[in-house]
Design a protein around this motif. Structure first.
Motif: not given
Lengths: 213, 413
Positions: B140-142, B144-149, B220, B251
């Motif tokens: 469930n990677i979004t 946004e999560l990529y941007d955060i990482c 991540y 991932s």
């Protein structure tokens, strides 16, 4: 990269396609470095160059992709066309065969790129006029019928190289402007290579962006 | 437009070098170095007999040259025809994928027809989509999560490059030195990832993207970090997907059991995979298997490279992508089936080689692997051993392993 080089409003990705040996690499090197190489080897992978020019009151960074790898590795076609907003379909005016397959290149282009991509047909090697096999009028007609821009160039003596790239970049720019006017909240795709080491955060407007047209 | 402007161009002064384009193509190839001439006037003329002989030789040579040219022209024509045929079949496949399969993915992806089309290779224009769907997003990677990482990775790079003291104990166990080493390794590996494509190297169009994805992944999954081989996997994904989607696929792909085993360098589990591989090796290619055994050639010698990079480093890129296609369809067992396909394809040569030559051959496969033969060879490999499938064999071996470990912990490596 110098900071001057980084000062631009738009990044436009333009791809060069066409048969092997029509002079794609030399068109690119003439435009970006004003060089011509007589003994240029076959491009193995992707040749990738940029040049920043002024279009109207905006500064446009042309990110130009050139490859023979396309003929060699089907695996990179998708990456090659992804995000491209302009394409130069190049043929050699002295080799009819390279003109005959232009429609195959167009088909591949439209299979992978956005339908709104700006396309220019380029007949290269006008310096070899005595060996011409493709009449200007014939190619011009073909371009008109297919909604393509058209120019004949010589990467060897520089004829029209600058004009070819400028024309297509202007056309793309106008398309982008029109689209901006149409919808203020257009979807923007960042084409700018965000350097991971860069310490300065991208600054609003300066942020390289490319409008998906 | 200004075509007419150039008429005076021929008179423009150009340096002699510039003026003459080296273009051998315009010389009729067949007559270069084939000039029949009489002797210079200051020498006695050739005897009639000799002149006749030379004329004959000359004519023969011209005939030969013409023949050769004709042959080459025919070859080129045939190549063009083959290319057109291939492009047409790809064009048709694109239509089928776009109009029939992708809109009905859930119901159609496992049908026989789709599986067969899948085996033929996914057209480049839909490959990324199909891979994404097939790999899925269990994690469930979004975006946004990529941007955060990525933001976190950039933060770390910055603090490392400016030499600012680390905030200690941010994540215990991963020292600044480790991170620095991993960052250096990423840099080094990027320059070695498909160097001949010139896409990922410094200054190349996807250099920064590859850097970003690998960096984001280390943030991540700091427990996995960067492991060599990852750069190739990320690069192949970047060739087919937009950055954030490539990260999601990356991932999730690395999270598959086989990839986790290898990238976490879980030695015991890797050995189990090798053991399972050997079961099918013996079953499919008993003669070669015996030959390898006799020469002490263990699978780790060639499999490690193949599995870690999912063949993208070892096979020509187009073939590797087709292997990925079916790997996305069939899962990890296809990686081992591919390995057996390679061994089968070269069985005759390999049987005649000794340890060092086999090792050299398998770690540097021929660059001109014929794709159809290659896939025919893979298709001939049976992934069933005494009615047991790959997963069953692997599970049984894992169970044995666990029991053995329980018995003597010292055996664990």
């Amino acid at each position: 990269m110098s900071s001057a080089e980084e000062d631009y409003n738009f990044v436009f990705k333009v791809v060069l396609i066409g048969e092997s040996g029509v002079g794609k690499t030399n068109l690119l090197s003439r435009f970006t470095r004003n060089e011509f190489n007589h003994d240029s080897r076959t491009t193995i992978g992707v040749e990738f160059s940029t040049r920043t020019i002024a279009v109207g009151d905006a500064t446009v960074k042309a990110q130009i992709w050139d490859t023979a790898g396309l003929e060699r590795y089907r695996a990179i076609t998708s990456a090659y066309y992804r995000g491209a907003v302009g394409a130069l379909v190049v043929f050699d005016i002295t080799k009819h065969q390279t003109y005959d397959v232009v429609d195959r290149w167009l088909k591949e282009l439209y299979d992978h790129a956005e339908p709104s991509i700006v396309v220019m047909l380029v007949g290269n090697k006008t310096d070899l006029a005595q060996a011409r096999e493709v009449p200007t009028e014939e190619a011009k007609m073909f371009a008109e019928n297919n909604g393509l821009l058209f120019l004949e160039t010589s990467a060897l003596d520089s004829t029209n190289v600058e004009q070819a790239f400028e024309t297509i970049l202007k056309e793309i720019f106008q398309k982008v402007q029109k689209q901006k006017q149409r919808s203020s909240q257009s979807s923007t795709v960042s084409l700018g290579s965000e350097s991971p080491e860069s310490s300065a955060p991208a600054q609003g407007e300066k942020r390289p962006c490319c409008v998906a047209i | 437009m200004e075509y007419e402007e150039k008429t005076g161009r021929a008179h423009r002064p150009l340096s002699p070098k510039q003026n003459v384009r080296k273009n051998l193509d315009f010389e009729p190839l067949s007559t270069t170095a084939l000039i029949l001439e009489d002797r210079p006037a200051n020498l006695p003329a050739k005897p009639a007999e000799e002149a006749q002989k030379h004329r004959q030789q000359y004519e023969e040579m011209v005939v030969q040259a013409k023949k050769r040219e004709l042959k080459e022209a025919q070859k080129r024509k045939k190549q063009l025809e083959e290319r057109c045929k291939l492009e047409d079949s790809i064009g048709n496949a694109v239509l089928t994928w776009n109009n029939e399969i992708l809109p009905n993915w859930e119901t159609m992806c496992c049908s026989r027809k789709v599986r067969e089309l899948w085996w033929q290779g996914i057209p480049p224009s839909v490959r990324g989509k199909v891979w994404s769907l097939a790999i899925g997003n269990e994690l469930n990677i979004t975006h946004e999560l990529y941007d955060i990482c990525l933001a976190r990775a950039k933060e770390k790079w910055r603090s490392l490059s400016t030499g600012t003291a680390e905030v200690e104990c941010e994540d215990a166990g991963f020292s600044a030195a480790d991170r620095e080493a991993s960052l250096e390794l990423i840099k080094l590996d990027i320059s070695r990832t498909f160097p001949n494509l010139c896409i990922f190297q410094q200054g190349g169009p996807y250099h920064d993207t590859l850097h970003s994805i690998l960096g984001a992944y280390t943030c991540y999954r700091p427990d996995v970090g960067y492991v060599q081989g990852m750069s190739f996997i990320a690069a192949v994904l970047i060739l087919n997907l937009d950055t954030a989607d490539a990260f999601i696929a990356f991932s999730n792909l690395l999270n598959k059991p086989c990839q986790m085993a290898f990238f976490r360098v879980d030695h015991g589990l890797m050995l189990t995979y090798f053991a399972a591989f050997e079961v099918f090796f013996e079953e499919n290619l008993p003669k070669l298997f015996a030959h390898f055994k006799k020469n002490n050639l263990t699978p780790d010698i060639y499999l490690i490279d193949w599995i870690f990079t999912l063949y993208s480093k070892s096979l020509p890129l187009d073939l590797a992508c087709r292997v990925w296609d079916v790997f996305c369809r069939d899962g990890e067992e296809f990686l081992f089936r591919t390995a057996l396909g390679i061994l089968k394809l070269f069985e005759d040569i390999l049987t005649k080689m000794d340890f060092i030559h086999i090792a050299q051959f398998l770690t540097k496969l021929p660059e001109d692997l014929p794709s159809e033969e290659f896939f025919t060879s893979i298709a001939a490999i049976q992934m069933q051993s005494r009615n047991k499938k790959w997963a069953q064999i692997l599970a049984a071996l894992q169970k044995d392993n666990r029991e053995m470990e329980k018995g003597s912990p010292s055996l664990k490596r």
